[in-house]
Motif scaffolding. Structure first.
Motif, PDB file in Angstrom:
ATOM      1  N   ALA B  26     -12.717  19.406  19.362  1.00 45.60           N
ATOM      2  CA  ALA B  26     -12.080  19.735  20.645  1.00 45.60           C
ATOM      3  C   ALA B  26     -11.954  18.483  21.524  1.00 45.60           C
ATOM      4  O   ALA B  26     -10.917  18.255  22.157  1.00 45.60           O
ATOM      5  CB  ALA B  26     -12.882  20.814  21.370  1.00 45.60           C
ATOM      6  N   VAL B  31      -9.309  18.259  24.750  1.00 47.88           N
ATOM      7  CA  VAL B  31      -9.824  19.304  25.632  1.00 47.88           C
ATOM      8  C   VAL B  31     -10.669  18.621  26.710  1.00 47.88           C
ATOM      9  O   VAL B  31     -11.446  17.721  26.414  1.00 47.88           O
ATOM     10  CB  VAL B  31     -10.669  20.333  24.841  1.00 47.88           C
ATOM     11  CG1 VAL B  31     -11.341  21.327  25.784  1.00 47.88           C
ATOM     12  CG2 VAL B  31      -9.800  21.069  23.834  1.00 47.88           C
ATOM     13  N   GLU B  69      -5.532  21.684  16.133  1.00 51.20           N
ATOM     14  CA  GLU B  69      -5.003  20.889  17.231  1.00 51.20           C
ATOM     15  C   GLU B  69      -3.507  21.136  17.270  1.00 51.20           C
ATOM     16  O   GLU B  69      -2.798  20.766  16.335  1.00 51.20           O
ATOM     17  CB  GLU B  69      -5.309  19.417  16.919  1.00 51.20           C
ATOM     18  CG  GLU B  69      -5.197  18.488  18.070  1.00 51.20           C
ATOM     19  CD  GLU B  69      -5.594  17.082  17.643  1.00 51.20           C
ATOM     20  OE1 GLU B  69      -4.933  16.153  18.107  1.00 51.20           O
ATOM     21  OE2 GLU B  69      -6.537  16.924  16.848  1.00 51.20           O
ATOM     22  N   LYS B  73      -2.281  22.822  22.989  1.00 49.26           N
ATOM     23  CA  LYS B  73      -3.526  23.586  23.035  1.00 49.26           C
ATOM     24  C   LYS B  73      -4.385  23.320  21.801  1.00 49.26           C
ATOM     25  O   LYS B  73      -3.908  22.820  20.775  1.00 49.26           O
ATOM     26  CB  LYS B  73      -3.231  25.081  23.172  1.00 49.26           C
ATOM     27  CG  LYS B  73      -2.527  25.694  21.984  1.00 49.26           C
ATOM     28  CD  LYS B  73      -2.372  27.204  22.193  1.00 49.26           C
ATOM     29  CE  LYS B  73      -1.784  27.844  20.947  1.00 49.26           C
ATOM     30  NZ  LYS B  73      -1.653  29.302  21.067  1.00 49.26           N
ATOM     31  N   PHE B  74      -5.628  23.672  21.968  1.00 46.10           N
ATOM     32  CA  PHE B  74      -6.586  23.555  20.880  1.00 46.10           C
ATOM     33  C   PHE B  74      -7.053  24.975  20.591  1.00 46.10           C
ATOM     34  O   PHE B  74      -7.476  25.689  21.498  1.00 46.10           O
ATOM     35  CB  PHE B  74      -7.771  22.693  21.321  1.00 46.10           C
ATOM     36  CG  PHE B  74      -8.900  22.663  20.338  1.00 46.10           C
ATOM     37  CD1 PHE B  74      -8.766  22.015  19.120  1.00 46.10           C
ATOM     38  CD2 PHE B  74     -10.109  23.286  20.632  1.00 46.10           C
ATOM     39  CE1 PHE B  74      -9.813  21.995  18.211  1.00 46.10           C
ATOM     40  CE2 PHE B  74     -11.159  23.268  19.728  1.00 46.10           C
ATOM     41  CZ  PHE B  74     -11.005  22.617  18.509  1.00 46.10           C
ATOM     42  N   THR B 146      -4.852  21.510  26.222  1.00 47.29           N
ATOM     43  CA  THR B 146      -5.286  20.121  26.013  1.00 47.29           C
ATOM     44  C   THR B 146      -4.463  19.192  26.898  1.00 47.29           C
ATOM     45  O   THR B 146      -3.333  19.505  27.279  1.00 47.29           O
ATOM     46  CB  THR B 146      -5.093  19.694  24.551  1.00 47.29           C
ATOM     47  OG1 THR B 146      -3.757  19.971  24.160  1.00 47.29           O
ATOM     48  CG2 THR B 146      -6.038  20.419  23.627  1.00 47.29           C
ATOM     49  N   GLY B 151      -6.831  12.662  24.724  1.00 42.41           N
ATOM     50  CA  GLY B 151      -7.336  12.722  23.350  1.00 42.41           C
ATOM     51  C   GLY B 151      -7.512  11.333  22.774  1.00 42.41           C
ATOM     52  O   GLY B 151      -7.021  10.337  23.322  1.00 42.41           O
TER      53      GLY B 151
END
Lengths: 117, 153
Positions: B26, B31, B69, B73-74, B146, B151
């Protein structure tokens, strides 16, 4: 991280209290150890418990279930179970399950020990 | 879309591993750091529930966790193979979140009511959650937004 448990007896204005200091993670794997500890204390006649959760890194619903079980056991003996917790991420779990209305939650062991039942 | 899939024997000691893996993936997916605690707790609850269902039904097959992933969104899917019937019995009818009048005498205690309390925690934590089950087993699907910039991909 595993679960760590230690207990000590403290005399307060309302009588003797047993403080259970919990550290590490309370989850589906470790919660049975906490349950055993609480059951043992009640079986040995300690009915006023203060569970210090300041060293707890993780708590899930299994841990909540064990605490509720402990509360039921001490109440059967007119006892009490108070929690000590200042960590927002742990308090949040009590809030979303409505358990803040069930457990007295204190900011310090001293405050919990001094609380009147 | 990058996916990590995890299968583990339905034993309580492996739930922590699933939490750690889910939180790591995540974080990589972007996230928000402030939400990682929720991801960790929600996936732990879902896995604990699946482990409990497998153990109580005597199912030897592993619990399945799929971490995906996606674009914005995750998502996490936790699947069990415990048959629960077409009506989804075993799943509370309402995802109520916080109980309004908790009475300790009626609250779930270990081990019978953990399932219900686990789902209550998930529902309280995760906005996007779906619980389904049929005669093949159940799946809990959860997702979090996310931030593509944060990231480490």
């Amino acid at each position: 991280m595993d679960l760590s448990l230690s207990t000590r007896n403290v005399s307060g204005p309302s009588g003797d209290r047993t403080v259970v200091e919990v550290g590490g993670e309370i989850d589906v794997y470790t919660a049975p150890k906490l349950r055993e500890q609480l059951v043992e204390l009640v079986n040995d006649g300690s009915y006023h418990l203060v569970v210090d959760m300041e060293g707890v890194d993780f708590l899930d619903s299994t841990g909540l279930g064990v605490l509720v079980g402990g509360l039921k056991r001490v109440r059967a003996h007119e006892g009490s179970l108070r929690l000590v917790c200042n960590q927002e991420r742990i308090l949040k779990i009590f809030r979303i399950t409505g358990l803040t209305k069930v457990f007295p939650i204190h900011t310090s062991v001293e405050e919990a020990v001094a609380a009147e039942d | 879309m990058a996916t990590v899939e995890l299968r583990f024997s339905a034993l309580p000691e492996h739930v922590r591993t699933a939490r750690l893996v889910a939180a790591a993936v995540a974080r990589r997916a972007g996230v928000d750091e402030a939400v990682l605690d929720e991801v960790r707790l929600a996936v732990g609850e879902a896995c604990s529930r699946a482990v409990g269902l497998h153990r109580s039904a005597g199912i030897d097959s592993p619990v399945r966790v799929v971490l995906s992933e996606e674009e914005k969104k995750f998502s996490i899917e936790v699947g069990d193979e415990a048959p629960q019937g077409p009506a989804g019995s075993g799943v509370p009818p309402a995802r109520t979140g916080a109980a309004t009048h908790p009475d300790p005498e009626r609250l779930p205690e270990e081990p019978s009511g953990e399932d219900e309390m686990g789902l209550a925690v998930i529902s309280g934590l995760v906005d996007d959650v779906e619980v389904t089950s049929d005669d093949q087993g159940g799946v809990i699907r959860m997702s979090w937004p996310t931030n593509p910039d944060s990231g480490t991909s």
